[in-house]
Design a protein around this motif. Structure first.
Motif, PDB file in Angstrom:
ATOM      1  N   ASP A  34      48.282  37.221  29.228  1.00  0.00           N
ATOM      2  CA  ASP A  34      49.231  37.582  30.290  1.00  0.00           C
ATOM      3  C   ASP A  34      50.081  38.754  29.812  1.00  0.00           C
ATOM      4  OD1 ASP A  34      51.282  36.511  28.603  1.00  0.00           O
ATOM      5  OD2 ASP A  34      50.757  34.520  29.330  1.00  0.00           O
ATOM      6  N   LYS A  42      42.579  32.179  26.318  1.00  0.00           N
ATOM      7  CA  LYS A  42      41.651  31.886  27.406  1.00  0.00           C
ATOM      8  C   LYS A  42      40.195  31.984  26.944  1.00  0.00           C
ATOM      9  CE  LYS A  42      44.807  32.995  31.105  1.00  0.00           C
ATOM     10  NZ  LYS A  42      45.282  33.936  32.103  1.00  0.00           N
ATOM     11  N   TRP A  46      31.823  43.002  31.560  1.00  0.00           N
ATOM     12  CA  TRP A  46      32.030  41.556  31.430  1.00  0.00           C
ATOM     13  C   TRP A  46      30.713  40.881  31.105  1.00  0.00           C
ATOM     14  CZ3 TRP A  46      35.588  44.090  34.420  1.00  0.00           C
ATOM     15  CH2 TRP A  46      36.911  43.650  34.329  1.00  0.00           C
ATOM     16  N   SER A 102      36.360  30.225  37.491  1.00  0.00           N
ATOM     17  CA  SER A 102      36.820  31.058  36.384  1.00  0.00           C
ATOM     18  C   SER A 102      38.271  31.491  36.549  1.00  0.00           C
ATOM     19  CB  SER A 102      35.946  32.302  36.305  1.00  0.00           C
ATOM     20  OG  SER A 102      36.050  33.051  37.493  1.00  0.00           O
ATOM     21  N   THR A 103      38.962  30.872  37.502  1.00  0.00           N
ATOM     22  CA  THR A 103      40.316  31.314  37.854  1.00  0.00           C
ATOM     23  C   THR A 103      41.224  31.444  36.639  1.00  0.00           C
ATOM     24  OG1 THR A 103      40.001  30.057  39.870  1.00  0.00           O
ATOM     25  CG2 THR A 103      42.214  30.894  39.451  1.00  0.00           C
ATOM     26  N   ASN A 104      41.169  30.452  35.756  1.00  0.00           N
ATOM     27  CA  ASN A 104      42.075  30.484  34.607  1.00  0.00           C
ATOM     28  C   ASN A 104      41.382  30.871  33.304  1.00  0.00           C
ATOM     29  OD1 ASN A 104      44.521  29.727  35.910  1.00  0.00           O
ATOM     30  ND2 ASN A 104      43.627  27.682  36.152  1.00  0.00           N
ATOM     31  N   ASN A 124      40.914  35.558  33.926  1.00  0.00           N
ATOM     32  CA  ASN A 124      41.990  36.401  34.454  1.00  0.00           C
ATOM     33  C   ASN A 124      42.955  36.870  33.367  1.00  0.00           C
ATOM     34  OD1 ASN A 124      43.048  33.902  34.036  1.00  0.00           O
ATOM     35  ND2 ASN A 124      44.320  33.900  35.871  1.00  0.00           N
ATOM     36  N   PHE A 135      43.431  44.347  41.497  1.00  0.00           N
ATOM     37  CA  PHE A 135      42.736  43.615  40.445  1.00  0.00           C
ATOM     38  C   PHE A 135      41.434  44.337  40.103  1.00  0.00           C
ATOM     39  CE2 PHE A 135      45.379  40.687  42.710  1.00  0.00           C
ATOM     40  CZ  PHE A 135      45.881  39.840  41.752  1.00  0.00           C
ATOM     41  N   LYS A 184      37.658  43.340  39.018  1.00  0.00           N
ATOM     42  CA  LYS A 184      36.826  42.133  39.005  1.00  0.00           C
ATOM     43  C   LYS A 184      35.364  42.458  38.728  1.00  0.00           C
ATOM     44  CE  LYS A 184      39.631  39.591  42.369  1.00  0.00           C
ATOM     45  NZ  LYS A 184      39.664  38.995  43.723  1.00  0.00           N
TER      46      LYS A 184
END
Lengths: 136, 210
Positions: B39, B47, B117, B127-129, B132, B177, B179
Protein backbone atom coordinates in the motif's frame (compact mmCIF):
# COMPACT_ATOMS: atom_id res chain seq x y z
CA UNK A 1 17.38 20.87 6.32
CA UNK A 2 21.00 21.64 5.43
CA UNK A 3 23.34 24.47 6.29
CA UNK A 4 26.60 25.19 4.51
CA UNK A 5 29.61 27.09 5.86
CA UNK A 6 31.96 28.69 3.32
CA UNK A 7 35.63 29.46 3.70
CA UNK A 8 34.91 33.21 3.74
CA UNK A 9 32.94 32.79 6.97
CA UNK A 10 29.51 33.10 5.43
CA UNK A 11 26.74 30.53 5.72
CA UNK A 12 23.65 29.66 3.77
CA UNK A 13 20.83 27.19 4.41
CA UNK A 14 18.07 25.37 2.56
CA UNK A 15 15.66 28.03 3.79
CA UNK A 16 17.40 30.53 1.52
CA UNK A 17 18.47 28.67 -1.60
CA UNK A 18 18.28 25.33 -3.40
CA UNK A 19 21.40 23.18 -3.12
CA UNK A 20 21.90 23.16 -6.88
CA UNK A 21 22.02 26.97 -6.87
CA UNK A 22 24.93 27.28 -4.43
CA UNK A 23 27.76 29.54 -5.66
CA UNK A 24 30.44 27.50 -7.38
CA UNK A 25 33.21 30.01 -6.68
CA UNK A 26 33.08 29.69 -2.89
CA UNK A 27 34.61 26.63 -1.29
CA UNK A 28 32.73 24.85 1.47
CA UNK A 29 34.25 24.17 4.88
CA UNK A 30 31.39 22.15 6.29
CA UNK A 31 27.84 20.90 5.72
CA UNK A 32 25.31 20.39 8.48
CA UNK A 33 22.12 18.35 8.27
CA UNK A 34 19.26 18.57 10.74
CA UNK A 35 15.97 16.70 11.10
CA UNK A 36 12.68 18.61 10.74
CA UNK A 37 11.21 16.96 13.82
CA UNK A 38 14.34 16.45 15.94
CA UNK A 39 15.57 20.02 16.47
CA UNK A 40 18.44 19.03 18.77
CA UNK A 41 20.00 16.67 16.25
CA UNK A 42 22.76 17.99 14.00
CA UNK A 43 24.98 15.96 11.72
CA UNK A 44 28.05 17.70 10.36
CA UNK A 45 30.67 16.86 7.74
CA UNK A 46 33.87 18.92 7.58
CA UNK A 47 37.29 18.81 5.89
CA UNK A 48 36.20 17.08 2.71
CA UNK A 49 37.23 17.95 -0.83
CA UNK A 50 33.70 17.81 -2.23
CA UNK A 51 30.24 17.85 -0.74
CA UNK A 52 26.73 16.95 -1.89
CA UNK A 53 23.17 16.99 -0.70
CA UNK A 54 20.02 15.38 -2.05
CA UNK A 55 16.59 14.54 -0.78
CA UNK A 56 14.77 11.32 -1.50
CA UNK A 57 11.04 11.16 -2.20
CA UNK A 58 8.54 8.43 -3.05
CA UNK A 59 5.48 8.95 -5.25
CA UNK A 60 2.83 6.28 -5.62
CA UNK A 61 1.34 5.31 -8.96
CA UNK A 62 -0.16 8.29 -10.72
CA UNK A 63 0.72 10.84 -8.03
CA UNK A 64 2.07 14.17 -9.19
CA UNK A 65 3.92 14.84 -5.96
CA UNK A 66 6.26 12.69 -3.95
CA UNK A 67 6.61 12.45 -0.19
CA UNK A 68 10.10 13.24 1.07
CA UNK A 69 11.36 10.26 3.06
CA UNK A 70 15.03 11.09 3.63
CA UNK A 71 17.74 13.71 3.30
CA UNK A 72 21.30 12.83 2.40
CA UNK A 73 24.62 14.66 2.76
CA UNK A 74 27.97 13.34 1.67
CA UNK A 75 31.61 14.23 1.33
CA UNK A 76 34.48 13.02 -0.82
CA UNK A 77 38.09 12.66 0.29
CA UNK A 78 39.82 12.70 -3.07
CA UNK A 79 43.24 11.80 -1.69
CA UNK A 80 41.90 8.60 -0.18
CA UNK A 81 39.33 8.11 -2.94
CA UNK A 82 36.66 7.54 -0.31
CA UNK A 83 33.20 9.03 0.04
CA UNK A 84 31.09 9.19 3.15
CA UNK A 85 27.32 9.45 3.03
CA UNK A 86 24.88 10.17 5.85
CA UNK A 87 21.23 9.34 5.17
CA UNK A 88 18.73 10.80 7.60
CA UNK A 89 15.30 9.27 7.21
CA UNK A 90 12.25 11.20 8.34
CA UNK A 91 11.40 8.21 10.52
CA UNK A 92 14.52 9.08 12.52
CA UNK A 93 16.76 6.28 11.26
CA UNK A 94 20.29 7.35 10.40
CA UNK A 95 22.63 5.34 8.20
CA UNK A 96 26.25 6.15 7.49
CA UNK A 97 28.22 4.45 4.77
CA UNK A 98 31.55 4.84 3.03
CA UNK A 99 32.17 3.96 -0.60
CA UNK A 100 34.78 4.41 -3.33
CA UNK A 101 34.41 7.85 -4.92
CA UNK A 102 34.33 6.13 -8.32
CA UNK A 103 30.96 4.61 -7.34
CA UNK A 104 29.27 7.93 -6.59
CA UNK A 105 25.67 7.30 -7.71
CA UNK A 106 24.30 10.80 -8.05
CA UNK A 107 24.69 13.47 -10.72
CA UNK A 108 28.07 15.23 -10.78
CA UNK A 109 26.19 18.52 -10.88
CA UNK A 110 25.33 18.33 -7.16
CA UNK A 111 28.99 18.15 -6.11
CA UNK A 112 30.53 21.33 -4.71
CA UNK A 113 34.16 21.97 -3.91
CA UNK A 114 35.24 21.87 -0.31
CA UNK A 115 38.23 23.44 1.32
CA UNK A 116 39.67 20.00 1.78
CA UNK A 117 42.15 20.96 4.46
CA UNK A 118 42.41 17.72 6.27
CA UNK A 119 43.74 17.95 9.78
CA UNK A 120 47.12 16.27 10.44
CA UNK A 121 47.10 13.01 12.38
CA UNK A 122 46.84 13.39 16.12
CA UNK A 123 50.51 12.57 16.59
CA UNK A 124 51.35 15.73 14.66
CA UNK A 125 48.94 17.99 16.48
CA UNK A 126 50.58 20.69 18.55
CA UNK A 127 48.42 22.01 21.34
CA UNK A 128 48.77 24.58 24.02
CA UNK A 129 48.02 22.04 26.70
CA UNK A 130 50.84 21.61 29.26
CA UNK A 131 52.97 18.56 28.64
CA UNK A 132 52.94 16.33 31.69
CA UNK A 133 55.79 13.82 31.84
CA UNK A 134 54.71 10.24 32.36
CA UNK A 135 55.40 8.86 35.83
CA UNK A 136 57.18 5.53 35.54
CA UNK B 1 -7.38 10.89 -23.64
CA UNK B 2 -9.13 7.55 -23.53
CA UNK B 3 -9.53 5.73 -20.25
CA UNK B 4 -10.26 2.85 -20.05
CA UNK B 5 -7.73 1.75 -22.62
CA UNK B 6 -5.40 -1.07 -23.40
CA UNK B 7 -1.74 -0.12 -22.97
CA UNK B 8 0.12 -0.40 -26.25
CA UNK B 9 3.09 -2.74 -26.10
CA UNK B 10 2.58 -3.85 -22.51
CA UNK B 11 3.60 -7.27 -21.25
CA UNK B 12 6.36 -9.81 -21.58
CA UNK B 13 5.76 -10.71 -25.23
CA UNK B 14 6.84 -7.25 -26.29
CA UNK B 15 10.08 -5.46 -27.12
CA UNK B 16 8.37 -2.06 -26.97
CA UNK B 17 10.13 0.91 -25.42
CA UNK B 18 7.11 3.25 -25.26
CA UNK B 19 4.68 1.62 -22.81
CA UNK B 20 4.56 3.60 -19.56
CA UNK B 21 6.46 6.77 -18.77
CA UNK B 22 6.88 9.28 -15.96
CA UNK B 23 7.84 12.88 -16.79
CA UNK B 24 9.66 15.02 -14.21
CA UNK B 25 9.18 18.78 -14.26
CA UNK B 26 12.54 19.45 -12.59
CA UNK B 27 15.97 17.86 -12.74
CA UNK B 28 16.69 14.83 -10.58
CA UNK B 29 20.00 14.15 -8.88
CA UNK B 30 19.97 10.40 -9.40
CA UNK B 31 18.40 7.57 -11.36
CA UNK B 32 14.80 6.98 -10.22
CA UNK B 33 13.64 3.50 -9.27
CA UNK B 34 10.34 1.66 -9.70
CA UNK B 35 9.04 -0.27 -6.70
CA UNK B 36 5.90 -2.18 -5.71
CA UNK B 37 4.42 -2.33 -2.20
CA UNK B 38 1.33 -3.55 -0.35
CA UNK B 39 0.00 0.00 0.00
CA UNK B 40 0.99 3.64 -0.05
CA UNK B 41 2.76 3.45 3.32
CA UNK B 42 5.58 1.81 1.32
CA UNK B 43 6.50 -0.32 4.32
CA UNK B 44 5.30 -3.90 3.71
CA UNK B 45 5.24 -6.53 0.94
CA UNK B 46 3.11 -9.28 2.44
CA UNK B 47 0.58 -9.89 -0.32
CA UNK B 48 0.64 -13.00 -2.47
CA UNK B 49 1.90 -11.00 -5.45
CA UNK B 50 5.16 -10.51 -3.54
CA UNK B 51 5.44 -13.85 -1.74
CA UNK B 52 4.52 -15.86 -4.82
CA UNK B 53 3.11 -19.38 -4.70
CA UNK B 54 4.48 -22.91 -4.79
CA UNK B 55 3.74 -23.18 -8.51
CA UNK B 56 5.77 -20.10 -9.47
CA UNK B 57 8.61 -20.92 -7.08
CA UNK B 58 7.56 -18.34 -4.48
CA UNK B 59 8.66 -15.39 -6.58
CA UNK B 60 6.98 -12.00 -6.97
CA UNK B 61 4.29 -12.03 -9.69
CA UNK B 62 4.97 -8.55 -11.04
CA UNK B 63 8.04 -7.85 -13.20
CA UNK B 64 9.20 -4.61 -14.76
CA UNK B 65 11.85 -3.49 -17.21
CA UNK B 66 13.30 -0.01 -17.50
CA UNK B 67 13.14 0.99 -21.17
CA UNK B 68 14.41 4.57 -20.87
CA UNK B 69 17.79 3.88 -22.42
CA UNK B 70 17.02 0.91 -24.67
CA UNK B 71 14.25 -1.38 -25.82
CA UNK B 72 14.20 -4.81 -24.15
CA UNK B 73 14.26 -8.09 -25.97
CA UNK B 74 10.94 -9.92 -26.29
CA UNK B 75 10.30 -12.21 -23.32
CA UNK B 76 12.30 -9.96 -21.04
CA UNK B 77 10.70 -11.21 -17.80
CA UNK B 78 13.45 -12.49 -15.47
CA UNK B 79 13.30 -16.07 -14.25
CA UNK B 80 14.19 -14.91 -10.74
CA UNK B 81 14.45 -11.63 -8.87
CA UNK B 82 17.75 -9.80 -8.52
CA UNK B 83 18.63 -8.44 -5.11
CA UNK B 84 18.52 -4.64 -5.07
CA UNK B 85 18.16 -2.65 -8.26
CA UNK B 86 18.41 -3.88 -11.85
CA UNK B 87 17.15 -2.78 -15.24
CA UNK B 88 14.90 -5.87 -15.30
CA UNK B 89 13.54 -7.29 -12.07
CA UNK B 90 10.64 -8.83 -10.22
CA UNK B 91 9.23 -6.18 -7.91
CA UNK B 92 9.14 -6.47 -4.12
CA UNK B 93 9.61 -3.28 -2.12
CA UNK B 94 13.25 -2.41 -1.58
CA UNK B 95 14.24 -6.07 -1.81
CA UNK B 96 13.98 -6.16 -5.60
CA UNK B 97 13.28 -3.08 -7.70
CA UNK B 98 14.00 -1.60 -11.13
CA UNK B 99 16.48 1.17 -11.88
CA UNK B 100 14.74 3.18 -14.57
CA UNK B 101 17.63 5.01 -16.24
CA UNK B 102 21.40 5.19 -16.36
CA UNK B 103 21.54 8.97 -15.96
CA UNK B 104 19.44 11.29 -13.85
CA UNK B 105 16.65 12.89 -15.92
CA UNK B 106 17.01 16.63 -16.48
CA UNK B 107 14.30 19.29 -16.47
CA UNK B 108 11.28 17.87 -18.33
CA UNK B 109 13.03 14.51 -18.66
CA UNK B 110 11.22 11.19 -18.54
CA UNK B 111 11.78 7.55 -17.68
CA UNK B 112 9.99 4.66 -19.39
CA UNK B 113 9.13 1.11 -18.36
CA UNK B 114 7.03 -1.95 -19.13
CA UNK B 115 5.19 -4.34 -16.81
CA UNK B 116 4.37 -8.03 -16.80
CA UNK B 117 2.08 -9.97 -14.47
CA UNK B 118 2.87 -13.66 -14.06
CA UNK B 119 -0.11 -15.69 -12.89
CA UNK B 120 0.42 -19.16 -11.41
CA UNK B 121 -2.29 -21.81 -11.46
CA UNK B 122 -2.47 -21.83 -7.65
CA UNK B 123 -2.98 -18.06 -7.32
CA UNK B 124 -5.76 -17.08 -4.94
CA UNK B 125 -9.19 -16.32 -6.35
CA UNK B 126 -10.60 -13.74 -6.10
CA UNK B 127 -7.41 -11.72 -6.44
CA UNK B 128 -8.87 -8.60 -4.82
CA UNK B 129 -6.49 -8.64 -1.88
CA UNK B 130 -3.59 -10.46 -3.47
CA UNK B 131 -2.83 -8.60 -6.70
CA UNK B 132 -3.69 -5.05 -5.67
CA UNK B 133 -0.26 -3.72 -4.79
CA UNK B 134 0.91 -0.17 -5.24
CA UNK B 135 3.50 0.94 -7.77
CA UNK B 136 5.82 3.71 -6.65
CA UNK B 137 8.75 5.71 -7.94
CA UNK B 138 11.60 6.67 -5.64
CA UNK B 139 13.55 9.70 -6.81
CA UNK B 140 16.18 12.15 -5.58
CA UNK B 141 16.54 15.85 -6.23
CA UNK B 142 18.71 18.71 -4.99
CA UNK B 143 16.85 21.69 -6.42
CA UNK B 144 13.25 22.68 -6.97
CA UNK B 145 10.68 20.01 -6.13
CA UNK B 146 9.71 18.04 -9.25
CA UNK B 147 6.14 17.22 -10.11
CA UNK B 148 5.51 13.89 -11.80
CA UNK B 149 3.23 13.04 -14.72
CA UNK B 150 2.51 9.33 -15.12
CA UNK B 151 1.43 8.34 -18.62
CA UNK B 152 0.74 5.28 -20.76
CA UNK B 153 0.80 4.67 -24.50
CA UNK B 154 -2.91 4.84 -25.25
CA UNK B 155 -4.07 2.09 -27.59
CA UNK B 156 -7.65 3.38 -27.87
CA UNK B 157 -6.32 6.81 -28.83
CA UNK B 158 -4.23 5.22 -31.57
CA UNK B 159 -0.88 5.06 -29.83
CA UNK B 160 1.74 2.83 -31.42
CA UNK B 161 5.34 2.08 -30.62
CA UNK B 162 6.49 4.32 -33.46
CA UNK B 163 4.02 7.10 -32.73
CA UNK B 164 3.02 6.85 -29.07
CA UNK B 165 0.02 8.74 -27.75
CA UNK B 166 0.72 9.49 -24.10
CA UNK B 167 -2.35 9.73 -21.89
CA UNK B 168 -1.94 10.88 -18.30
CA UNK B 169 -2.97 8.66 -15.42
CA UNK B 170 -5.14 10.12 -12.68
CA UNK B 171 -3.88 9.40 -9.15
CA UNK B 172 -5.67 8.86 -5.87
CA UNK B 173 -8.60 6.88 -4.54
CA UNK B 174 -10.78 8.13 -7.39
CA UNK B 175 -7.94 7.69 -9.87
CA UNK B 176 -7.00 5.09 -12.44
CA UNK B 177 -5.83 1.51 -12.06
CA UNK B 178 -3.40 -0.63 -14.01
CA UNK B 179 -4.77 -4.15 -14.51
CA UNK B 180 -3.53 -7.32 -16.20
CA UNK B 181 -5.99 -8.80 -18.69
CA UNK B 182 -6.53 -11.69 -21.08
CA UNK B 183 -5.73 -11.41 -24.77
CA UNK B 184 -8.55 -9.81 -26.74
CA UNK B 185 -10.11 -8.23 -23.67
CA UNK B 186 -12.83 -5.61 -23.92
CA UNK B 187 -13.65 -3.24 -21.10
CA UNK B 188 -17.09 -4.74 -20.46
CA UNK B 189 -15.61 -8.08 -19.48
CA UNK B 190 -12.11 -7.11 -18.44
CA UNK B 191 -10.55 -10.01 -16.56
CA UNK B 192 -7.45 -12.11 -16.34
CA UNK B 193 -7.75 -15.89 -16.30
CA UNK B 194 -5.28 -18.00 -14.41
CA UNK B 195 -3.93 -21.11 -16.12
CA UNK B 196 -5.00 -24.64 -15.20
CA UNK B 197 -1.36 -25.55 -14.57
CA UNK B 198 1.99 -23.80 -14.47
CA UNK B 199 2.18 -20.06 -14.96
CA UNK B 200 0.86 -17.60 -17.52
CA UNK B 201 1.98 -14.08 -18.36
CA UNK B 202 -0.97 -11.71 -18.70
CA UNK B 203 -1.30 -10.95 -22.41
CA UNK B 204 -2.56 -7.40 -21.99
CA UNK B 205 -2.40 -4.53 -19.54
CA UNK B 206 -5.19 -1.97 -19.23
CA UNK B 207 -5.60 1.37 -17.52
CA UNK B 208 -9.09 1.67 -16.08
CA UNK B 209 -11.14 4.20 -14.18
CA UNK B 210 -12.49 1.75 -11.59
Amino acid sequence: MWLVNFEDGTSVSSKQIFWDKLPKEKRITGVQLSHPHLPKLYICLTDYDRYYFTQEAVAFYGASNGTVVAEVIGGHDLKLGVGIEVRLEYTGNITIKTYPVSRFKYSQSILYEGKGTRKPPKSEVVTDAPQVPLQV
Amino acid sequence: MAIPSKVTGAGNASSAQNVFRVVFSQALSGSPTLEAWDDSTFSTTNKEMFAGTAVNGNKPFLSAVGTTDAAPITNWKPASPTAGGATINRLKGLTNYVTLSVAAPGVGGAVRFNLCWELPSDASVPSTNTLNGVLAIRFSYSGATPTLTWQFNDNVAGGTEGAPVWTSITPGAAGNFVKPADAGSVIATLAVTKPTSGTLDAAEVWVTAT
